[in-house]
Design a protein around this motif. Structure first.
Motif, mmCIF file in Angstrom:
data_model
loop_
_atom_site.group_PDB
_atom_site.id
_atom_site.type_symbol
_atom_site.label_atom_id
_atom_site.label_comp_id
_atom_site.label_asym_id
_atom_site.label_seq_id
_atom_site.Cartn_x
_atom_site.Cartn_y
_atom_site.Cartn_z
ATOM 1 N N LEU A 77 -14.787 15.539 23.560
ATOM 2 C CA LEU A 77 -15.930 14.870 24.160
ATOM 3 C C LEU A 77 -17.211 15.102 23.385
ATOM 4 C CD1 LEU A 77 -15.180 15.699 27.907
ATOM 5 C CD2 LEU A 77 -14.485 13.695 26.581
ATOM 6 N N ALA A 78 -17.215 16.077 22.474
ATOM 7 C CA ALA A 78 -18.410 16.408 21.694
ATOM 8 C C ALA A 78 -18.338 15.882 20.272
ATOM 9 C CB ALA A 78 -18.618 17.923 21.684
ATOM 10 N N THR A 79 -17.432 14.938 20.004
ATOM 11 C CA THR A 79 -17.271 14.467 18.631
ATOM 12 C C THR A 79 -18.534 13.829 18.078
ATOM 13 O OG1 THR A 79 -16.295 12.448 19.568
ATOM 14 C CG2 THR A 79 -14.776 14.128 18.749
ATOM 15 N N GLY A 80 -19.337 13.221 18.942
ATOM 16 C CA GLY A 80 -20.582 12.617 18.471
ATOM 17 C C GLY A 80 -21.531 13.632 17.855
ATOM 18 N N LEU A 81 -21.472 14.864 18.329
ATOM 19 C CA LEU A 81 -22.365 15.900 17.804
ATOM 20 C C LEU A 81 -21.902 16.383 16.434
ATOM 21 C CD1 LEU A 81 -23.088 17.911 21.072
ATOM 22 C CD2 LEU A 81 -24.321 15.975 20.074
ATOM 23 N N TYR A 82 -20.593 16.311 16.156
ATOM 24 C CA TYR A 82 -20.127 16.616 14.805
ATOM 25 C C TYR A 82 -20.710 15.593 13.819
ATOM 26 C CZ TYR A 82 -16.511 18.993 17.586
ATOM 27 O OH TYR A 82 -15.846 19.768 18.508
ATOM 28 N N HIS A 83 -20.730 14.338 14.253
ATOM 29 C CA HIS A 83 -21.280 13.272 13.407
ATOM 30 C C HIS A 83 -22.757 13.520 13.137
ATOM 31 C CE1 HIS A 83 -22.087 9.294 11.813
ATOM 32 N NE2 HIS A 83 -23.000 9.105 12.746
ATOM 33 N N ILE A 84 -23.491 13.967 14.142
ATOM 34 C CA ILE A 84 -24.919 14.229 13.966
ATOM 35 C C ILE A 84 -25.140 15.363 12.971
ATOM 36 C CG2 ILE A 84 -26.936 15.188 15.166
ATOM 37 C CD1 ILE A 84 -26.170 13.435 17.544
ATOM 38 N N SER A 85 -24.344 16.420 13.052
ATOM 39 C CA SER A 85 -24.466 17.522 12.098
ATOM 40 C C SER A 85 -24.120 17.064 10.687
ATOM 41 C CB SER A 85 -23.551 18.686 12.505
ATOM 42 O OG SER A 85 -24.020 19.338 13.657
ATOM 43 N N ARG A 86 -23.106 16.225 10.568
ATOM 44 C CA ARG A 86 -22.734 15.710 9.250
ATOM 45 C C ARG A 86 -23.875 14.892 8.650
ATOM 46 N NH1 ARG A 86 -17.912 11.374 8.490
ATOM 47 N NH2 ARG A 86 -19.346 10.199 9.823
ATOM 48 N N GLU A 87 -24.494 14.050 9.457
ATOM 49 C CA GLU A 87 -25.590 13.228 8.963
ATOM 50 C C GLU A 87 -26.794 14.081 8.571
ATOM 51 O OE1 GLU A 87 -25.514 9.508 8.658
ATOM 52 O OE2 GLU A 87 -23.571 10.514 8.450
ATOM 53 N N ARG A 88 -27.053 15.115 9.340
ATOM 54 C CA ARG A 88 -28.193 15.982 9.007
ATOM 55 C C ARG A 88 -27.951 16.703 7.688
ATOM 56 N NH1 ARG A 88 -30.134 21.465 10.516
ATOM 57 N NH2 ARG A 88 -32.381 21.397 10.169
ATOM 58 N N MET A 89 -26.718 17.120 7.434
ATOM 59 C CA MET A 89 -26.405 17.767 6.169
ATOM 60 C C MET A 89 -26.645 16.821 4.995
ATOM 61 S SD MET A 89 -23.013 20.108 6.790
ATOM 62 C CE MET A 89 -23.185 20.787 5.152
ATOM 63 N N ALA A 90 -26.497 15.522 5.246
ATOM 64 C CA ALA A 90 -26.713 14.524 4.193
ATOM 65 C C ALA A 90 -28.169 14.072 4.117
ATOM 66 C CB ALA A 90 -25.815 13.320 4.437
ATOM 67 N N GLY A 91 -29.039 14.654 4.966
ATOM 68 C CA GLY A 91 -30.444 14.300 4.925
ATOM 69 C C GLY A 91 -30.795 13.089 5.755
#
Length: 261
Positions: A77-91
């Protein structure tokens, strides 16, 4: 560039016993940089927890298993937050729209994995309820009944069996998902490959991942004893931290740099 959008992409560092606390720190940084999606996830899951409390408030034999099963499914249910962390790592900064788009994609791999976790959670709910109702000498209706007649009894038996069975279920679920779920967000790989990578990470780093599981349990427990309100920040921190755990756990060992002292 806005500091909150600044790329946090750094090469993963070697995994050791300090890594889980470092993952929590990175998760907290991600939440602070982009709080709305994470806190909304935490609030919605907390509301669902309150619903479980209302539904089974006088049937604690069911509530104990239901909460444990809920925690088994929560990572999906928290998969969207993994995506947010991935995007932040990419700037880049991802918002609620990006999370909704991820869910709308209806990724069959995540659906299948979530279904399997749901089966595991349901199995534990039924096992927990059956164990408590069949073995308990008195009806377990409220939390105080569970504590008095299951936890605090002098004889070794039911509570220990409940913990052992719960651990036997939780351990393979954790080992199968600790890397798999973030990997399914990050890469176009089949579920079987993601689960294999997850078990490989557990085999490579057993002690740090045992500590990581204990740390997650402690944080969730802290959130629960606050009337579930503590879960609102705890859930997104753990979710964001799980992304960083995945990054470190799947980094090629030969290319991982030695941290500066």
């Amino acid at each position: 560039m806005n500091p909150s959008l600044k790329s946090t992409s750094t090469r993963p560092v070697p995994v050791d016993m300090i890594s889980p606390t470092r993952w929590i720190e990175r998760g907290w940084e991600d939440l602070r940089a982009n709080p709305l999606p994470g806190l909304l996830h935490g609030l919605l899951l907390t509301i669902f927890g309150w619903f479980l409390l209302w539904l089974a408030h006088d049937r604690f034999w069911l509530l104990a298993g239901a909460f444990s099963g809920f925690l088994i499914v929560a990572p999906v249910l928290a998969t969207g937050l993994y995506h947010i962390s991935r995007e932040r790592m990419a700037g880049r900064k991802a918002g609620l729209g990006d999370v909704l788009n991820l869910w709308r994609s209806f990724d069959g791999r995540l659906v299948r994995f979530g279904f399997l976790l749901g089966l595991a959670g349901t199995g534990w709910v039924m096992t927990s309820a059956g164990l408590i109702t069949l073995w308990s000498p008195v009806p377990i209706l409220k939390p105080v009944d569970f504590v008095r007649h299951i936890v605090l009894v002098k004889e070794v038996g039911l509570f220990e069996a409940w913990l052992v069975l719960g651990s036997l279920l939780a351990a393979p679920v954790f080992a199968s998902s600790v890397v798999a779920i973030p990997m399914l967000i990050d890469k176009s790989v089949p579920v079987s490959m993601a689960v294999t990578a997850s078990w490989r990470a557990v085999a490579d780093y057993p002690a740090p991942l045992v500590w990581w599981a204990v740390l997650i349990a402690m944080l969730v427990g802290l959130g629960m004893v606050t009337g579930l309100l503590g879960l609102i920040p705890v859930i997104p921190v753990i979710a964001h931290a799980s992304w960083h755990a995945y990054r470190d756990l799947t980094a090629p060992k030969s290319s991982a740099p030695v941290p500066a002292h």
